[in-house]
Design a protein around this motif. Sequence first.
Motif, mmCIF file in Angstrom:
data_model
loop_
_atom_site.group_PDB
_atom_site.id
_atom_site.type_symbol
_atom_site.label_atom_id
_atom_site.label_comp_id
_atom_site.label_asym_id
_atom_site.label_seq_id
_atom_site.Cartn_x
_atom_site.Cartn_y
_atom_site.Cartn_z
ATOM 1 N N THR A 1 -8.875 -1.289 -8.642
ATOM 2 C CA THR A 1 -9.487 -1.484 -9.958
ATOM 3 C C THR A 1 -9.703 -0.151 -10.658
ATOM 4 N N VAL A 2 -10.279 0.796 -9.940
ATOM 5 C CA VAL A 2 -10.533 2.108 -10.530
ATOM 6 C C VAL A 2 -9.222 2.785 -10.901
ATOM 7 N N ALA A 3 -8.224 2.676 -10.022
ATOM 8 C CA ALA A 3 -6.927 3.286 -10.299
ATOM 9 C C ALA A 3 -6.282 2.674 -11.538
ATOM 10 N N ALA A 4 -6.374 1.349 -11.645
ATOM 11 C CA ALA A 4 -5.810 0.687 -12.824
ATOM 12 C C ALA A 4 -6.548 1.110 -14.081
ATOM 13 N N ALA A 5 -7.863 1.205 -13.956
ATOM 14 C CA ALA A 5 -8.662 1.600 -15.121
ATOM 15 C C ALA A 5 -8.334 3.019 -15.564
ATOM 16 N N LEU A 6 -7.951 3.862 -14.617
ATOM 17 C CA LEU A 6 -7.664 5.262 -14.947
ATOM 18 C C LEU A 6 -6.184 5.521 -15.247
ATOM 19 N N GLY A 7 -5.379 4.449 -15.216
ATOM 20 C CA GLY A 7 -4.000 4.628 -15.664
ATOM 21 C C GLY A 7 -2.911 4.524 -14.627
ATOM 22 N N LEU A 8 -3.195 3.902 -13.453
ATOM 23 C CA LEU A 8 -2.145 3.744 -12.462
ATOM 24 C C LEU A 8 -0.996 2.902 -13.006
ATOM 25 N N GLY A 9 -1.345 1.905 -13.815
ATOM 26 C CA GLY A 9 -0.299 1.064 -14.391
ATOM 27 C C GLY A 9 0.699 1.866 -15.199
ATOM 28 N N GLN B 1 9.998 4.019 -9.156
ATOM 29 C CA GLN B 1 10.234 4.348 -7.750
ATOM 30 C C GLN B 1 8.943 4.507 -6.972
ATOM 31 N N VAL B 2 7.839 4.758 -7.680
ATOM 32 C CA VAL B 2 6.543 4.865 -7.004
ATOM 33 C C VAL B 2 6.211 3.555 -6.295
ATOM 34 N N LEU B 3 6.529 2.439 -6.928
ATOM 35 C CA LEU B 3 6.223 1.137 -6.349
ATOM 36 C C LEU B 3 7.022 0.919 -5.068
ATOM 37 N N ASN B 4 8.279 1.330 -5.064
ATOM 38 C CA ASN B 4 9.070 1.215 -3.838
ATOM 39 C C ASN B 4 8.472 2.062 -2.725
ATOM 40 N N GLY B 5 7.939 3.214 -3.081
ATOM 41 C CA GLY B 5 7.279 4.053 -2.085
ATOM 42 C C GLY B 5 6.077 3.351 -1.480
ATOM 43 N N VAL B 6 5.320 2.649 -2.327
ATOM 44 C CA VAL B 6 4.169 1.902 -1.835
ATOM 45 C C VAL B 6 4.619 0.784 -0.910
ATOM 46 N N ARG B 7 5.701 0.103 -1.277
ATOM 47 C CA ARG B 7 6.216 -0.979 -0.433
ATOM 48 C C ARG B 7 6.630 -0.455 0.947
ATOM 49 N N ILE B 8 7.335 0.672 0.944
ATOM 50 C CA ILE B 8 7.782 1.246 2.210
ATOM 51 C C ILE B 8 6.587 1.637 3.076
ATOM 52 N N ALA B 9 5.583 2.270 2.445
ATOM 53 C CA ALA B 9 4.385 2.677 3.190
ATOM 54 C C ALA B 9 3.649 1.456 3.742
ATOM 55 N N GLY B 10 3.560 0.397 2.944
ATOM 56 C CA GLY B 10 2.881 -0.814 3.392
ATOM 57 C C GLY B 10 3.585 -1.466 4.567
ATOM 58 N N ALA B 11 4.921 -1.559 4.493
ATOM 59 C CA ALA B 11 5.682 -2.154 5.593
ATOM 60 C C ALA B 11 5.539 -1.328 6.866
ATOM 61 N N TYR C 1 -2.434 -6.194 -10.848
ATOM 62 C CA TYR C 1 -3.145 -5.438 -11.876
ATOM 63 C C TYR C 1 -2.225 -5.055 -13.035
ATOM 64 N N LEU C 2 -0.940 -4.910 -12.754
ATOM 65 C CA LEU C 2 -0.007 -4.535 -13.816
ATOM 66 C C LEU C 2 0.348 -5.713 -14.718
ATOM 67 N N ALA C 3 0.564 -6.876 -14.115
ATOM 68 C CA ALA C 3 1.096 -8.010 -14.862
ATOM 69 C C ALA C 3 0.064 -9.070 -15.215
ATOM 70 N N PHE C 4 -0.979 -9.195 -14.408
ATOM 71 C CA PHE C 4 -1.912 -10.307 -14.584
ATOM 72 C C PHE C 4 -3.179 -9.912 -15.317
ATOM 73 N N THR D 1 -10.942 0.537 -20.227
ATOM 74 C CA THR D 1 -11.378 0.975 -18.902
ATOM 75 C C THR D 1 -12.550 0.148 -18.405
ATOM 76 N N VAL D 2 -13.507 -0.122 -19.288
ATOM 77 C CA VAL D 2 -14.674 -0.922 -18.918
ATOM 78 C C VAL D 2 -14.251 -2.349 -18.601
ATOM 79 N N GLN D 3 -13.335 -2.887 -19.390
ATOM 80 C CA GLN D 3 -12.869 -4.251 -19.135
ATOM 81 C C GLN D 3 -12.183 -4.355 -17.779
ATOM 82 N N PHE D 4 -11.361 -3.354 -17.439
ATOM 83 C CA PHE D 4 -10.713 -3.356 -16.128
ATOM 84 C C PHE D 4 -11.758 -3.368 -15.015
ATOM 85 N N LEU D 5 -12.796 -2.563 -15.171
ATOM 86 C CA LEU D 5 -13.832 -2.480 -14.140
ATOM 87 C C LEU D 5 -14.593 -3.804 -14.004
ATOM 88 N N VAL D 6 -14.890 -4.426 -15.127
ATOM 89 C CA VAL D 6 -15.605 -5.708 -15.099
ATOM 90 C C VAL D 6 -14.741 -6.787 -14.456
#
Length: 214
Positions: free
Chosen positions: A54-62, A70-80, A133-136, A151-156
């Motif tokens: 939530t905090v990351a999305a509020a601060l601009g991760l999206g 390619q960042v998302l693929n990196g996250v997928r690889i790390a998660g797997a 957080y990106l699409a929904f 930012t406040v809306q994301f946090l709420v």
Amino acid sequence: METSVVVGFVVAVFLVSVVPGPDMLFVAANAAVGGRRAGVVAAAGMSTGIVVHTVAAALGLGALIQAAPQVLNGVRIAGAAFLLYLAYLTWRASRQHVGEPEDVPDVPRRTLRKTYLMATLTNLANPKVILFYLAFVPQFISTGASAWPATVQFLVLGAIFILVGFPVDASVALLAGGLTSKFLRAGSTVRRRLERVCAGIFAALAARLATDIH
């Protein structure tokens, strides 16, 4: 924020939370091995991961991921990779019980601290949460002169997500722990089998994340 938007978000989050996914399976697996308390702690770890998302999305991760897919693929690889590591640890633990007497009074368990940290990291490594957080979530962000800052809306909305999602995960933990607790003291043979099933669940989750890599 408008009441209708909040109510719509609550309903949507509830439906998302009750659909079995990696987080719910992780909570159930830990409850099966460690009992209800471990399951609830795992659910708390998942909620902690949601706080970070939530905090990351509020601060601009999206914006970062949209600019560098390619960042998302990196996250997928790390998660797997992380879930495969959990599968290995659980399988190894099941082999370490070989030769123990069948009347072991206490079931060896991970510490609650380790369970919490593992749950938090598992949630953080789940790219589906990032996609959520990106699409929904942005669909419920209001704009205009009278709207709260984004930012406040994301946090709420993130706080609402936790308030709805944690009770669902905790309920799964209580149910899974209750159904399996009597078997966890049935002997080392049953315990080894349960741990190997959980190792299989973690490996399956890793494969599921890996198939999402493009």
